[in-house]
Design a protein around this motif. Sequence first.
Motif, PDB file in Angstrom:
ATOM      1  N   LEU A  20       0.863  -1.191   0.000  1.00 48.29           N
ATOM      2  CA  LEU A  20       0.000   0.000   0.000  1.00 48.29           C
ATOM      3  C   LEU A  20       0.887   1.225   0.000  1.00 48.29           C
ATOM      4  O   LEU A  20       1.753   1.369   0.864  1.00 48.29           O
ATOM      5  CB  LEU A  20      -0.922   0.028   1.223  1.00 48.29           C
ATOM      6  CG  LEU A  20      -1.924  -1.110   1.398  1.00 48.29           C
ATOM      7  CD1 LEU A  20      -2.857  -0.824   2.569  1.00 48.29           C
ATOM      8  CD2 LEU A  20      -2.721  -1.381   0.138  1.00 48.29           C
ATOM      9  N   GLN A  21       0.650   2.101  -0.968  1.00 45.45           N
ATOM     10  CA  GLN A  21       1.561   3.235  -1.186  1.00 45.45           C
ATOM     11  C   GLN A  21       0.857   4.572  -0.983  1.00 45.45           C
ATOM     12  O   GLN A  21       0.752   5.391  -1.903  1.00 45.45           O
ATOM     13  CB  GLN A  21       2.159   3.143  -2.601  1.00 45.45           C
ATOM     14  CG  GLN A  21       2.872   1.815  -2.826  1.00 45.45           C
ATOM     15  CD  GLN A  21       3.410   1.666  -4.248  1.00 45.45           C
ATOM     16  OE1 GLN A  21       3.631   2.649  -4.959  1.00 45.45           O
ATOM     17  NE2 GLN A  21       3.630   0.436  -4.668  1.00 45.45           N
ATOM     18  N   GLY A  22       0.311   4.745   0.223  1.00 46.77           N
ATOM     19  CA  GLY A  22      -0.302   6.036   0.545  1.00 46.77           C
ATOM     20  C   GLY A  22      -1.793   6.082   0.276  1.00 46.77           C
ATOM     21  O   GLY A  22      -2.318   7.099  -0.181  1.00 46.77           O
ATOM     22  N   ILE A  23      -2.489   4.994   0.567  1.00 49.00           N
ATOM     23  CA  ILE A  23      -3.946   4.947   0.335  1.00 49.00           C
ATOM     24  C   ILE A  23      -4.682   5.794   1.366  1.00 49.00           C
ATOM     25  O   ILE A  23      -4.400   5.720   2.557  1.00 49.00           O
ATOM     26  CB  ILE A  23      -4.443   3.480   0.366  1.00 49.00           C
ATOM     27  CG1 ILE A  23      -4.083   2.791  -0.956  1.00 49.00           C
ATOM     28  CG2 ILE A  23      -5.932   3.389   0.644  1.00 49.00           C
ATOM     29  CD1 ILE A  23      -4.510   1.361  -1.040  1.00 49.00           C
ATOM     30  N   SER A  24      -5.625   6.602   0.880  1.00 52.97           N
ATOM     31  CA  SER A  24      -6.505   7.385   1.754  1.00 52.97           C
ATOM     32  C   SER A  24      -7.939   7.263   1.241  1.00 52.97           C
ATOM     33  O   SER A  24      -8.167   7.355   0.037  1.00 52.97           O
ATOM     34  CB  SER A  24      -6.118   8.866   1.750  1.00 52.97           C
ATOM     35  OG  SER A  24      -4.817   9.059   2.270  1.00 52.97           O
ATOM     36  N   LEU A 210      -8.508   0.836  -6.856  1.00 51.16           N
ATOM     37  CA  LEU A 210      -7.115   0.723  -6.430  1.00 51.16           C
ATOM     38  C   LEU A 210      -6.259   0.186  -7.565  1.00 51.16           C
ATOM     39  O   LEU A 210      -6.675  -0.717  -8.296  1.00 51.16           O
ATOM     40  CB  LEU A 210      -7.001  -0.225  -5.227  1.00 51.16           C
ATOM     41  CG  LEU A 210      -7.121   0.390  -3.827  1.00 51.16           C
ATOM     42  CD1 LEU A 210      -8.345   1.269  -3.692  1.00 51.16           C
ATOM     43  CD2 LEU A 210      -7.131  -0.687  -2.753  1.00 51.16           C
ATOM     44  N   GLU A 211      -5.091   0.786  -7.726  1.00 55.30           N
ATOM     45  CA  GLU A 211      -4.104   0.304  -8.698  1.00 55.30           C
ATOM     46  C   GLU A 211      -2.737   0.330  -8.033  1.00 55.30           C
ATOM     47  O   GLU A 211      -2.315   1.369  -7.532  1.00 55.30           O
ATOM     48  CB  GLU A 211      -4.088   1.193  -9.958  1.00 55.30           C
ATOM     49  CG  GLU A 211      -5.230   0.902 -10.921  1.00 55.30           C
ATOM     50  CD  GLU A 211      -5.230   1.837 -12.129  1.00 55.30           C
ATOM     51  OE1 GLU A 211      -4.195   2.487 -12.394  1.00 55.30           O
ATOM     52  OE2 GLU A 211      -6.276   1.912 -12.803  1.00 55.30           O
ATOM     53  N   THR A 212      -2.089  -0.823  -8.015  1.00 54.24           N
ATOM     54  CA  THR A 212      -0.746  -0.983  -7.414  1.00 54.24           C
ATOM     55  C   THR A 212      -0.561  -0.178  -6.118  1.00 54.24           C
ATOM     56  O   THR A 212       0.360   0.622  -5.991  1.00 54.24           O
ATOM     57  CB  THR A 212       0.376  -0.634  -8.425  1.00 54.24           C
ATOM     58  OG1 THR A 212       0.146   0.694  -8.932  1.00 54.24           O
ATOM     59  CG2 THR A 212       0.411  -1.606  -9.574  1.00 54.24           C
ATOM     60  N   GLY A 213      -1.476  -0.392  -5.196  1.00 57.82           N
ATOM     61  CA  GLY A 213      -1.322   0.184  -3.864  1.00 57.82           C
ATOM     62  C   GLY A 213      -1.654   1.650  -3.726  1.00 57.82           C
ATOM     63  O   GLY A 213      -1.317   2.281  -2.720  1.00 57.82           O
ATOM     64  N   THR A 214      -2.326   2.210  -4.735  1.00 59.11           N
ATOM     65  CA  THR A 214      -2.746   3.619  -4.645  1.00 59.11           C
ATOM     66  C   THR A 214      -4.213   3.727  -5.081  1.00 59.11           C
ATOM     67  O   THR A 214      -4.742   2.839  -5.746  1.00 59.11           O
ATOM     68  CB  THR A 214      -1.902   4.535  -5.569  1.00 59.11           C
ATOM     69  OG1 THR A 214      -2.056   4.084  -6.913  1.00 59.11           O
ATOM     70  CG2 THR A 214      -0.429   4.504  -5.200  1.00 59.11           C
ATOM     71  N   VAL A 215      -4.858   4.831  -4.712  1.00 60.40           N
ATOM     72  CA  VAL A 215      -6.224   5.090  -5.173  1.00 60.40           C
ATOM     73  C   VAL A 215      -6.128   5.814  -6.514  1.00 60.40           C
ATOM     74  O   VAL A 215      -5.626   6.937  -6.596  1.00 60.40           O
ATOM     75  CB  VAL A 215      -7.014   5.939  -4.154  1.00 60.40           C
ATOM     76  CG1 VAL A 215      -8.384   6.311  -4.724  1.00 60.40           C
ATOM     77  CG2 VAL A 215      -7.185   5.183  -2.837  1.00 60.40           C
ATOM     78  N   ALA A 216      -6.612   5.151  -7.572  1.00 59.34           N
ATOM     79  CA  ALA A 216      -6.515   5.727  -8.921  1.00 59.34           C
ATOM     80  C   ALA A 216      -7.753   6.552  -9.274  1.00 59.34           C
ATOM     81  O   ALA A 216      -7.659   7.552  -9.982  1.00 59.34           O
ATOM     82  CB  ALA A 216      -6.325   4.617  -9.949  1.00 59.34           C
ATOM     83  N   LEU A 217      -8.916   6.119  -8.772  1.00 62.11           N
ATOM     84  CA  LEU A 217     -10.183   6.802  -9.075  1.00 62.11           C
ATOM     85  C   LEU A 217     -11.090   6.673  -7.867  1.00 62.11           C
ATOM     86  O   LEU A 217     -11.016   5.692  -7.128  1.00 62.11           O
ATOM     87  CB  LEU A 217     -10.894   6.118 -10.254  1.00 62.11           C
ATOM     88  CG  LEU A 217     -10.446   6.358 -11.681  1.00 62.11           C
ATOM     89  CD1 LEU A 217     -11.165   5.377 -12.605  1.00 62.11           C
ATOM     90  CD2 LEU A 217     -10.737   7.790 -12.116  1.00 62.11           C
ATOM     91  N   GLU A 218     -11.967   7.628  -7.696  1.00 58.51           N
ATOM     92  CA  GLU A 218     -12.968   7.529  -6.633  1.00 58.51           C
ATOM     93  C   GLU A 218     -14.197   8.304  -7.050  1.00 58.51           C
ATOM     94  O   GLU A 218     -14.134   9.193  -7.906  1.00 58.51           O
ATOM     95  CB  GLU A 218     -12.421   8.078  -5.309  1.00 58.51           C
ATOM     96  CG  GLU A 218     -12.031   9.538  -5.352  1.00 58.51           C
ATOM     97  CD  GLU A 218     -11.457  10.008  -4.020  1.00 58.51           C
ATOM     98  OE1 GLU A 218     -12.256  10.422  -3.156  1.00 58.51           O
ATOM     99  OE2 GLU A 218     -10.235   9.963  -3.848  1.00 58.51           O
ATOM    100  N   GLY A 219     -15.341   7.960  -6.451  1.00 56.46           N
ATOM    101  CA  GLY A 219     -16.558   8.698  -6.764  1.00 56.46           C
ATOM    102  C   GLY A 219     -17.798   7.892  -6.446  1.00 56.46           C
ATOM    103  O   GLY A 219     -17.705   6.758  -5.957  1.00 56.46           O
ATOM    104  N   PRO A 220     -18.982   8.479  -6.719  1.00 54.28           N
ATOM    105  CA  PRO A 220     -20.214   7.713  -6.535  1.00 54.28           C
ATOM    106  C   PRO A 220     -20.170   6.455  -7.402  1.00 54.28           C
ATOM    107  O   PRO A 220     -19.717   6.506  -8.557  1.00 54.28           O
ATOM    108  CB  PRO A 220     -21.311   8.679  -7.022  1.00 54.28           C
ATOM    109  CG  PRO A 220     -20.695  10.046  -6.921  1.00 54.28           C
ATOM    110  CD  PRO A 220     -19.239   9.855  -7.196  1.00 54.28           C
ATOM    111  N   ALA A 221     -20.641   5.334  -6.833  1.00 57.10           N
ATOM    112  CA  ALA A 221     -20.543   4.056  -7.547  1.00 57.10           C
ATOM    113  C   ALA A 221     -21.263   4.110  -8.894  1.00 57.10           C
ATOM    114  O   ALA A 221     -20.784   3.565  -9.896  1.00 57.10           O
ATOM    115  CB  ALA A 221     -21.110   2.945  -6.674  1.00 57.10           C
TER     116      ALA A 221
END
Length: 237
Positions: A20-24, A210-221
């Motif tokens: 995990l590389q800095g997931i928030s 999630l992509e390789t231990g980071t959050v790549a995208l987020e939002g309403p499902a």
Amino acid sequence: MTALLEVNDLHVFYGAIHALQGISFHMDEGEIVTLIGANGAGKSTTLKTISGLLRPRQGNILFQDRDLTKVSAPKIVSLGIVHVPEGRKIFAPLTVRENLEMGAYSRSDAKEIRASMQQVFASFPRLQERLSQPGGTLSGGEQQMLAMGRGLMANPKLLLLDEPSMGLAPLLVEEIFRIIVEINAQGTSILLVEQNAAMALSIADRAYVLETGTVALEGPAAELLENPQVKAAYLGR
């Protein structure tokens, strides 16, 4: 309003591997939030870190404003976070009843435990029919129901579900997801890790890719379900 769960800048290592590389991310009370991504993206590692099975090297996890970073896994259960692991991990030699009773190990009020057992039977009537059967003799779908029922016996505020549909026939997958929605409607917040991204996004309020231990995208499902990147990478369309 305070978030139910806040994950801040989480860094987790397996030896030299920076998993995990800095997931928030955060989730509010009453939500279904899903983490989707390819194998090895860090989804299961995130759940294991929240439930205290892994320790972060950096970052913290707040649950109802309490820092869980150094709290033991059993204590985290008693605070209201329950992890239903990938692969079910039921106690094969124990009966269905004994497996469910194991889920309530941190509770002492017999009346409340009985009430929880009845609630589990309402969600999973098949378990009531198989109460005296060893867990290991159940079908894959029934074992998944038992794993979820055992988790609910701890009376969680937050249920962490890791790949609940893995290896199940399509009809059973639909049933499991229907029950997840039902459990949420009864007041349990759910953090869902799931390879079946289309199903996960169809029931979740919000999602993180999630992509390789980071959050790549987020939002309403619902928005991510229509996102061209997500469609191409995870929905096969």
